[in-house]
Design a protein around this motif. Structure first.
Motif, short mmCIF file in Angstrom:
data_model
loop_
_atom_site.label_atom_id
_atom_site.label_comp_id
_atom_site.label_asym_id
_atom_site.label_seq_id
_atom_site.Cartn_x
_atom_site.Cartn_y
_atom_site.Cartn_z
N MET A 1 5.98 91.51 -19.23
CA MET A 1 6.75 92.18 -20.07
C MET A 1 6.71 91.75 -21.57
O MET A 1 6.29 90.77 -21.84
CB MET A 1 8.21 92.69 -19.75
CG MET A 1 9.10 91.41 -19.67
SD MET A 1 10.66 91.94 -19.27
CE MET A 1 11.36 93.05 -20.58
N ASP A 27 2.73 91.21 -19.74
CA ASP A 27 1.76 92.17 -20.16
C ASP A 27 0.85 91.69 -21.49
O ASP A 27 0.23 92.41 -21.82
CB ASP A 27 2.43 93.53 -20.64
CG ASP A 27 3.28 93.60 -21.76
OD1 ASP A 27 3.48 92.68 -22.09
OD2 ASP A 27 3.62 94.79 -22.00
N LEU A 244 -0.85 96.24 -12.95
CA LEU A 244 0.62 96.58 -13.18
C LEU A 244 0.63 97.67 -12.30
O LEU A 244 0.22 98.89 -12.54
CB LEU A 244 1.04 96.68 -14.53
CG LEU A 244 1.26 95.10 -15.15
CD1 LEU A 244 1.68 95.57 -16.68
CD2 LEU A 244 2.50 94.30 -14.52
N SER A 247 5.13 101.81 -11.63
CA SER A 247 6.74 101.85 -11.86
C SER A 247 7.02 100.73 -12.74
O SER A 247 7.83 100.55 -13.62
CB SER A 247 7.56 101.46 -10.45
OG SER A 247 7.02 100.15 -9.80
N GLU A 248 6.22 99.78 -12.76
CA GLU A 248 6.49 98.40 -13.74
C GLU A 248 6.15 98.89 -15.09
O GLU A 248 6.81 98.71 -16.04
CB GLU A 248 5.79 97.15 -13.40
CG GLU A 248 5.86 95.98 -14.37
CD GLU A 248 7.45 95.42 -14.05
OE1 GLU A 248 7.66 94.44 -14.90
OE2 GLU A 248 8.14 95.90 -13.40
N ARG A 251 8.67 100.76 -16.56
CA ARG A 251 10.18 100.34 -17.17
C ARG A 251 9.58 99.39 -18.39
O ARG A 251 10.54 99.33 -19.18
CB ARG A 251 10.21 99.16 -16.14
CG ARG A 251 11.47 98.23 -16.45
CD ARG A 251 11.95 97.05 -15.38
NE ARG A 251 10.76 96.26 -15.51
CZ ARG A 251 10.58 95.26 -16.27
NH1 ARG A 251 11.63 94.99 -16.98
NH2 ARG A 251 9.76 94.31 -15.98
#
Length: 288
Positions: A1, A27, A244, A247-248, A251
């Motif tokens: 993230m 990410d 990824l 759902s991730e 978020r």
């Protein structure tokens, strides 16, 4: 993230780094408080700064204030050589007279960074200065020698001159400055819950004035822009982070509920996140 990097020292410099890009963020996107000079020596690389995507060529320079989420996407199988210099602008203020300070630092304040495509002579001059900086190492204690700061100021002066030749700096005043401050706040917090009251309090404005001011400058409401920013982030993750889960991505992009994310994504793009990713894979626009 997305990850915010905290730097212990006022200056950090890596010259002609050739290791593959590795980020502590899942990410790859990161931000930091320092200003950054990124010089691209060699390779094939896409660089994302906020909502801007730059297709870099050797000799290109990116100037960034660091707070905007950014990430390089070098293409595997090719050299990836770059020099990166991070510095605290407060350090420069100690060495530069106020009359000249704005010209040196203003290029770093653009929300999506400033990209310079240097000519042959400018490129040669900058590479010489970067090599000279490399010969003036910073101590392990973080203390910056005077000789290093003098050379850094030479680098900033050269880049400021290049910026003036490419695009004259525009002064931001009054309402325009507030509009850019709202954009900057969204850039820093779009992955979190954001309320109009938070934005207004941050700028010391009333909620109604902040909302009307932003719409008058952008043609859209604050929350329309916020959702656009989140969807754009999701697009980037779908393209460049294909492992990824959806759902991730939801978020990371600032959506609490995957169902809400899917609905908003389809309203913006006309397709679901799954279909968008499948289309990218089918067209060969996969992860770099």
């Amino acid at each position: 993230m997305p990850h915010n990097l905290r730097m212990e020292h006022a200056v950090s410099y890596v010259y002609r780094q050739d290791q593959s890009f590795q980020s502590i963020a899942a990410d790859g996107f990161h931000s930091h408080l320092h200003y950054e000079i990124y010089y691209f020596h060699e390779g094939i690389c896409t660089y994302i700064v906020g909502e801007q995507i730059y297709q870099l060529r050797p000799g290109d320079v990116l100037l960034m204030h660091g707070r905007t989420l950014h990430r390089p996407h070098p293409q595997p199988g090719y050299p990836y050589i770059r020099s990166t210099l991070h510095f605290d602008p407060a350090l420069v203020e100690r060495y530069v007279q106020p009359a000249h300070l704005h010209a040196l630092l203003e290029p770093f304040e653009q929300s999506s960074g400033c990209r310079l495509a240097l000519g042959a002579q400018e490129r040669s001059d900058l590479e010489t200065l970067l090599e000279q900086l490399h010969r003036l190492p910073i101590g392990d204690d973080g203390k910056v020698p005077l000789t290093f700061m003098m050379k850094l100021c030479d680098v900033l002066a050269l880049l400021a001159s290049c910026c003036e030749q490419e695009q004259p700096p525009l002064m931001q005043e009054g309402r325009e400055q507030y509009a850019h401050a709202i954009l900057d706040y969204i850039e820093q917090h779009y992955m979190e819950d954001i309320t109009l009251e938070q934005i207004a309090d941050h700028l010391h404005l009333s909620r109604s004035y902040a909302a009307s001011l932003f719409k008058s400058w952008t043609g859209m409401t604050i929350f329309k822009y916020l959702y656009h920013r989140r969807i754009n982030q999701a697009k980037l993750l779908l393209q460049y982070q294909q492992k990824l889960p959806i759902s991730e991505i939801s978020r990371i992009s600032g959506f609490k509920q995957p169902a809400h994310f899917s609905r908003m994504f389809k309203e913006e793009t006309g397709v679901t996140p799954e279909a968008y990713r499948a289309r990218l894979v089918g067209s060969g626009m996969g992860e770099l």
